[in-house]
Design a protein around this motif. Structure first.
Motif, PDB file in Angstrom:
ATOM      1  N   PRO A 145       0.790  -1.256  -0.059  1.00  0.00           N
ATOM      2  CA  PRO A 145       0.296  -0.165   0.086  1.00  0.00           C
ATOM      3  C   PRO A 145       1.325   1.116  -0.047  1.00  0.00           C
ATOM      4  O   PRO A 145       2.080   1.197   1.033  1.00  0.00           O
ATOM      5  N   VAL A 146       0.415   1.804  -0.694  1.00  0.00           N
ATOM      6  CA  VAL A 146       1.118   3.310  -0.294  1.00  0.00           C
ATOM      7  C   VAL A 146       0.081   4.652  -0.201  1.00  0.00           C
ATOM      8  O   VAL A 146      -1.120   4.359  -0.838  1.00  0.00           O
ATOM      9  N   TYR A 147       0.557   5.374   0.897  1.00  0.00           N
ATOM     10  CA  TYR A 147       0.042   6.236   1.510  1.00  0.00           C
ATOM     11  C   TYR A 147       0.598   7.116   1.506  1.00  0.00           C
ATOM     12  O   TYR A 147       1.467   7.429   1.334  1.00  0.00           O
ATOM     13  N   ARG A 148      -0.666   8.998   1.740  1.00  0.00           N
ATOM     14  CA  ARG A 148       0.252  10.096   1.149  1.00  0.00           C
ATOM     15  C   ARG A 148       1.093  10.695   1.866  1.00  0.00           C
ATOM     16  O   ARG A 148       1.431  10.418   3.540  1.00  0.00           O
ATOM     17  N   GLU A 195     -12.348  11.045   2.254  1.00  0.00           N
ATOM     18  CA  GLU A 195     -11.263  11.024   1.126  1.00  0.00           C
ATOM     19  C   GLU A 195     -10.018  11.134   2.015  1.00  0.00           C
ATOM     20  O   GLU A 195      -8.866  10.357   1.270  1.00  0.00           O
ATOM     21  N   ILE A 196      -9.254  12.333   3.363  1.00  0.00           N
ATOM     22  CA  ILE A 196      -8.250  12.148   3.460  1.00  0.00           C
ATOM     23  C   ILE A 196      -7.788  10.545   4.043  1.00  0.00           C
ATOM     24  O   ILE A 196      -7.175  10.567   4.175  1.00  0.00           O
ATOM     25  N   PHE A 197      -8.799  10.124   5.066  1.00  0.00           N
ATOM     26  CA  PHE A 197      -8.486   8.525   5.816  1.00  0.00           C
ATOM     27  C   PHE A 197      -8.566   8.314   4.902  1.00  0.00           C
ATOM     28  O   PHE A 197      -6.896   6.775   5.181  1.00  0.00           O
ATOM     29  N   ALA A 198      -9.014   7.657   3.658  1.00  0.00           N
ATOM     30  CA  ALA A 198      -8.864   6.295   2.338  1.00  0.00           C
ATOM     31  C   ALA A 198      -6.985   6.998   2.334  1.00  0.00           C
ATOM     32  O   ALA A 198      -6.731   5.030   2.168  1.00  0.00           O
TER      33      ALA A 198
END
Length: 258
Positions: A145-148, A195-198
């Motif tokens: 997974p790639v996170y912001r 959207e942020i939490f995703a």
């Protein structure tokens, strides 16, 4: 068993040509090819062999290119001097891969594995290929997974990048979303909290309630509250009560203790 050898190293090709019939008495070597171009031409003009012994590094490139140019219906045992190609090999019909110099016992084990696949699933070529692809798909590594890592912040006519690690928590007010930095500054963010939490790493951020997403390091105090709820104190301080509902309290405590 009809076997095609694709190998541009003469010594390795001769060794495979000698060893394979010794290990698999029913083996028939259909030919020895040395390049991507030759292999594509041969596969287009001939029925699919029962097995391809395929070198990864050929004179005109990596043999994975063959699969881009022609449908390959045969199981494959790759040969290579480098184990870096293992995962990629398993995504293209691979039963096994052998490191050079080829050892008889390893070739024997790979051919035994192919025969086991045939016995387990079917002697029907289409069924075998379907079963092999299904198994190989399970061998492929799970996507990481790639996170912001940052958010674009607009202030008037200016924009700048705010690293996620510099954010203590996100909150919403009057249908707008904000990021609170560790220095206590508030920045408008052009996304909803959903959207942020995703896009956040769930090990580092938790959706406390409909109003707040907090970093684990921003949780300063946790107090028991009535009806099995939790009351939190954040750092920097949030100017409203932060309550974790009963339905989320257990998950929150688990997350905080990881």
């Amino acid at each position: 068993m009809n076997i095609l050898i694709v190998e541009d190293e003469e010594l390795t090709a001769r060794k495979l040509q000698r060893l394979t019939p010794e290990i698999e008495p029913n083996a028939i070597i259909l030919g020895i090819l040395t390049s991507i171009e030759e292999s594509v031409t041969w596969l287009r003009a001939n029925p699919a062999p029962d097995l391809i012994l395929l070198d990864i590094e050929l004179a005109d490139g990596q043999s994975f290119e063959i699969f881009k140019q022609v449908p390959v219906q045969s199981p494959v045992i790759f040969t290579t001097a480098y184990d870096d190609f293992a995962i990629k090999a398993f995504k293209v019909n691979s039963i096994d891969y052998l490191l050079k110099p080829i050892k008889a016992e390893e070739l024997r084990r790979a051919l035994h594995k192919l025969n086991k696949f045939k016995e387990t699933f079917s002697n029907n070529s289409n069924d075998l290929q379907h079963s092999i692809r299904k198994l190989l798909s399970q061998l492929a590594p799970a996507p990481v997974p790639v996170y912001r890592e940052r958010f674009l912040i607009r202030q008037g006519q200016k924009m700048f990048s705010l690293p996620t690690k510099d954010i203590a928590y996100f909150y919403t007010r009057n249908k707008l979303s904000f990021a609170k930095s560790w220095e206590g500054r508030d920045y408008l963010v052009d996304y909803t909290l959903d959207e942020i939490f995703a896009e956040l790493d769930p090990r580092l951020f938790f959706r406390l309630n409909r109003q707040v997403i907090a970093s684990v390091n921003s949780i300063e105090k946790v107090n028991l509250y009535f009806n099995s709820k939790l009351k939190l104190q954040l750092l920097p301080a949030f100017d409203e009560e932060v309550i974790v509902g009963r339905e989320k309290a257990s998950d929150f405590k688990t997350w905080l203790g990881e």
